[in-house]
Design a protein around this motif. Structure first.
Motif, short mmCIF file in Angstrom:
data_model
loop_
_atom_site.label_atom_id
_atom_site.label_comp_id
_atom_site.label_asym_id
_atom_site.label_seq_id
_atom_site.Cartn_x
_atom_site.Cartn_y
_atom_site.Cartn_z
N SER A 154 9.43 -6.05 -6.96
CA SER A 154 9.55 -7.50 -7.26
C SER A 154 9.19 -8.24 -6.81
N LEU A 155 9.75 -7.55 -5.34
CA LEU A 155 10.89 -8.37 -4.07
C LEU A 155 10.19 -7.83 -3.12
N ALA A 156 8.48 -7.31 -3.24
CA ALA A 156 7.88 -6.47 -2.05
C ALA A 156 7.58 -7.89 -1.34
N ASN A 157 7.24 -8.15 -0.29
CA ASN A 157 6.87 -8.87 0.58
C ASN A 157 5.62 -8.55 1.31
N LYS A 158 4.56 -9.50 1.15
CA LYS A 158 3.39 -9.42 1.32
C LYS A 158 3.02 -8.78 2.87
N ILE A 159 1.76 -8.38 2.99
CA ILE A 159 1.81 -8.40 4.17
C ILE A 159 0.27 -8.05 4.80
N ALA A 160 0.09 -8.17 5.93
CA ALA A 160 -1.60 -8.09 5.68
C ALA A 160 -1.97 -6.83 7.10
N LEU A 161 -3.20 -6.38 6.30
CA LEU A 161 -4.05 -5.66 7.52
C LEU A 161 -4.19 -5.53 8.79
N GLY A 162 -3.66 -4.73 9.52
CA GLY A 162 -4.32 -4.64 10.98
C GLY A 162 -2.79 -5.01 11.93
N LYS A 163 -1.58 -5.30 10.76
CA LYS A 163 -1.29 -6.17 11.77
C LYS A 163 0.53 -5.39 12.10
N ARG A 164 0.83 -5.39 12.83
CA ARG A 164 2.33 -4.70 12.68
C ARG A 164 3.50 -5.50 12.31
N TYR A 165 4.48 -4.47 11.80
CA TYR A 165 5.65 -5.21 10.95
C TYR A 165 7.00 -4.04 11.68
N TYR A 166 7.92 -4.82 11.40
CA TYR A 166 9.11 -4.13 11.92
C TYR A 166 10.31 -3.94 11.05
N GLY A 186 -12.74 1.15 1.36
CA GLY A 186 -12.42 2.23 2.84
C GLY A 186 -11.39 2.59 3.16
N THR A 187 -10.75 2.85 3.89
CA THR A 187 -10.63 4.03 4.54
C THR A 187 -8.78 3.25 4.82
N VAL A 188 -7.53 2.89 5.11
CA VAL A 188 -6.44 2.46 5.71
C VAL A 188 -6.06 3.74 6.44
N THR A 189 -5.57 3.32 7.95
CA THR A 189 -5.06 4.32 8.75
C THR A 189 -3.84 3.71 9.18
N VAL A 190 -2.80 4.43 8.55
CA VAL A 190 -1.17 4.25 8.13
C VAL A 190 -1.01 4.73 10.52
N GLU A 191 0.09 3.78 11.04
CA GLU A 191 0.67 4.16 12.11
C GLU A 191 2.26 3.66 12.20
N TYR A 192 3.30 4.87 12.09
CA TYR A 192 4.16 4.89 11.73
C TYR A 192 5.39 5.36 13.01
N ILE A 246 2.16 -0.13 10.97
CA ILE A 246 0.67 -0.96 10.75
C ILE A 246 -0.33 0.32 10.23
N LEU A 247 -0.65 -0.76 8.91
CA LEU A 247 -2.01 -0.31 8.60
C LEU A 247 -3.43 -0.99 8.76
N ASN A 248 -3.99 -0.04 9.59
CA ASN A 248 -5.75 -0.73 9.44
C ASN A 248 -6.33 -0.52 8.39
N TYR A 249 -7.67 -1.18 8.76
CA TYR A 249 -8.23 -0.97 7.60
C TYR A 249 -9.62 -0.47 7.83
N LYS A 250 -10.67 0.29 7.33
CA LYS A 250 -12.29 0.57 7.84
C LYS A 250 -12.59 0.29 6.12
N PRO A 251 -13.83 -0.92 5.75
CA PRO A 251 -14.31 -0.75 4.76
C PRO A 251 -15.52 0.50 4.74
N SER A 252 -15.75 1.47 3.81
CA SER A 252 -16.91 2.45 3.34
C SER A 252 -18.04 0.99 3.50
N ILE A 253 -19.15 1.49 4.34
CA ILE A 253 -20.25 1.48 4.38
C ILE A 253 -21.36 2.15 4.37
N ALA A 254 -22.45 2.03 3.48
CA ALA A 254 -23.30 2.47 3.08
C ALA A 254 -24.26 2.26 4.71
#
Length: 346
Positions: A154-166, A186-192, A246-254
């Motif tokens: 309920s207290l989660a912060n909203k974040i955008a895909l493709g942006k680094r957070y600290y 699509g796919t979400v690539t996590v870089e931690y 950072i969560l990088n997003y790439k949509p799945s495209i046929a």
């Protein structure tokens, strides 16, 4: 009487200074818990303090305040094993140690904390000790305090895909929750990256666990997501510390498909199979079988039918197409279709 007035005046000055500092740093001033009494010694970082421990009825009580979440190192030494307790601003005990030499790192949220010494286990004799506290702040995109945190969905912060957070995890901060939306499958690539093991989880909007990430940082991993809202949770695996991701997003495209390609004079008509998730299509046409860059041109359309103009009559052209999806000011392309031939007209 004069001494009493002097003490009151001095305490008033200290309180006024604390209030000014709280306004400057944004940290709320909480009254010290009553159980600590009035003889609380405010600590300055990197300064050595000395005293004697041994009387449980009248322990030594110290306080320190950190403006931002960070690492606090406590170096506590004595000739005999004595107790040391760490409390938060509400007086709740966070940790305790019993030893003659204590060198302990703590990762804490911003706010005020209290240290209190206890007696030796085997003797009520006064035991000399020394105490040094140091502090190093951590970078946080969403600042947490003892009064304000993001430790639950309920207290989660909203974040955008493709942006680094600290962020920062610590002794009084076991989890950080973040909320994000996947616009299309699509796919979400996590870089931690962090000071300790990555202990992360993904949950869907109903808080069902989708994926888990537990590995030594730095770590990069790819996960498949459907369209929807999700939670990304970072968890403390040991002491805690600073981290970023950072969560990088790439949509799945046929893969696109050309259903018909016809040519009439200097014009050609291209028809495509509809891809429901696509925002549009890019059609490449070239006089080169391998679509050499210098000999290739493009037509973009949001429809499944497009016209290519100004073709040279004495040239054979090759054509292929791919679908695209736009997200966050970026364009993602799918794979090219099989090529079709537009034969030259004599």
């Amino acid at each position: 009487m004069k001494n009493t007035n002097l003490v009151k005046r001095t305490l008033s000055i200290i309180l006024a200074f604390a209030i000014l500092m709280s306004l400057a740093t944004g940290i709320a001033v909480n009254a010290a818990p009553a159980k600590f009494g009035d003889n609380i010694i405010p600590l300055a970082f990197e300064k050595k303090y000395t005293g004697t421990a041994g009387d449980e009825a009248d322990p030594n009580t110290y306080s320190f305040t950190i403006a931002k979440s960070g690492k606090v190192d406590i170096v506590y030494t004595s000739d005999k094993a004595i107790s040391l307790y760490l409390y938060d601003q509400n007086g709740d005990k966070l940790d305790s140690y019993f030893n003659s030499d204590i060198i302990e790192p703590y990762y804490l949220k911003s706010g005020t904390y209290y240290l209190q010494t206890g007696r030796s286990l085997f003797s009520y004799d006064k035991v000399p000790f020394s105490l040094i506290v140091s502090y190093q702040s951590s970078k946080e995109t969403f600042v947490e305090t003892q009064n304000s945190n993001d430790d639950t969905p309920s207290l989660a912060n909203k974040i955008a895909l493709g942006k680094r957070y600290y962020g920062h995890l610590g002794r009084d901060d076991s989890y950080d929750y973040f909320k994000f939306t996947v616009p299309k499958k699509g796919t979400v690539t996590v870089e931690y990256q962090g000071v300790e093991y990555a202990n992360c989880r993904f949950y869907d909007s109903d808080l069902n666990e989708c994926f888990r990430l537990f590995d030594s940082p730095p770590v990069t991993k790819v996960f498949n997501f459907s369209k929807g809202t999700y939670y990304f949770v970072t968890g403390r695996s040991n002491r805690g510390g600073a981290y970023n991701f950072i969560l990088n997003y790439k949509p799945s495209i046929a893969k696109a498909s050309i259903t018909k390609a016809t040519r009439k004079g200097t014009k050609a008509t291209i028809k495509l199979k509809k891809i429901s998730s696509a925002d549009g299509y890019q059609i490449a046409y070239s006089t080169s079988k391998k679509f050499a860059k210098s000999k290739t041109k493009f037509v973009t359309t949001k429809k499944t039918k497009a016209t290519i103009k100004k073709l040279k009559k004495n040239k054979t052209y090759y054509v292929r197409a791919r679908a695209y999806i736009k997200h966050d000011k970026k364009t993602f392309y799918g794979s090219y279709s099989a090529k079709k031939v537009l034969k030259k007209k004599k």
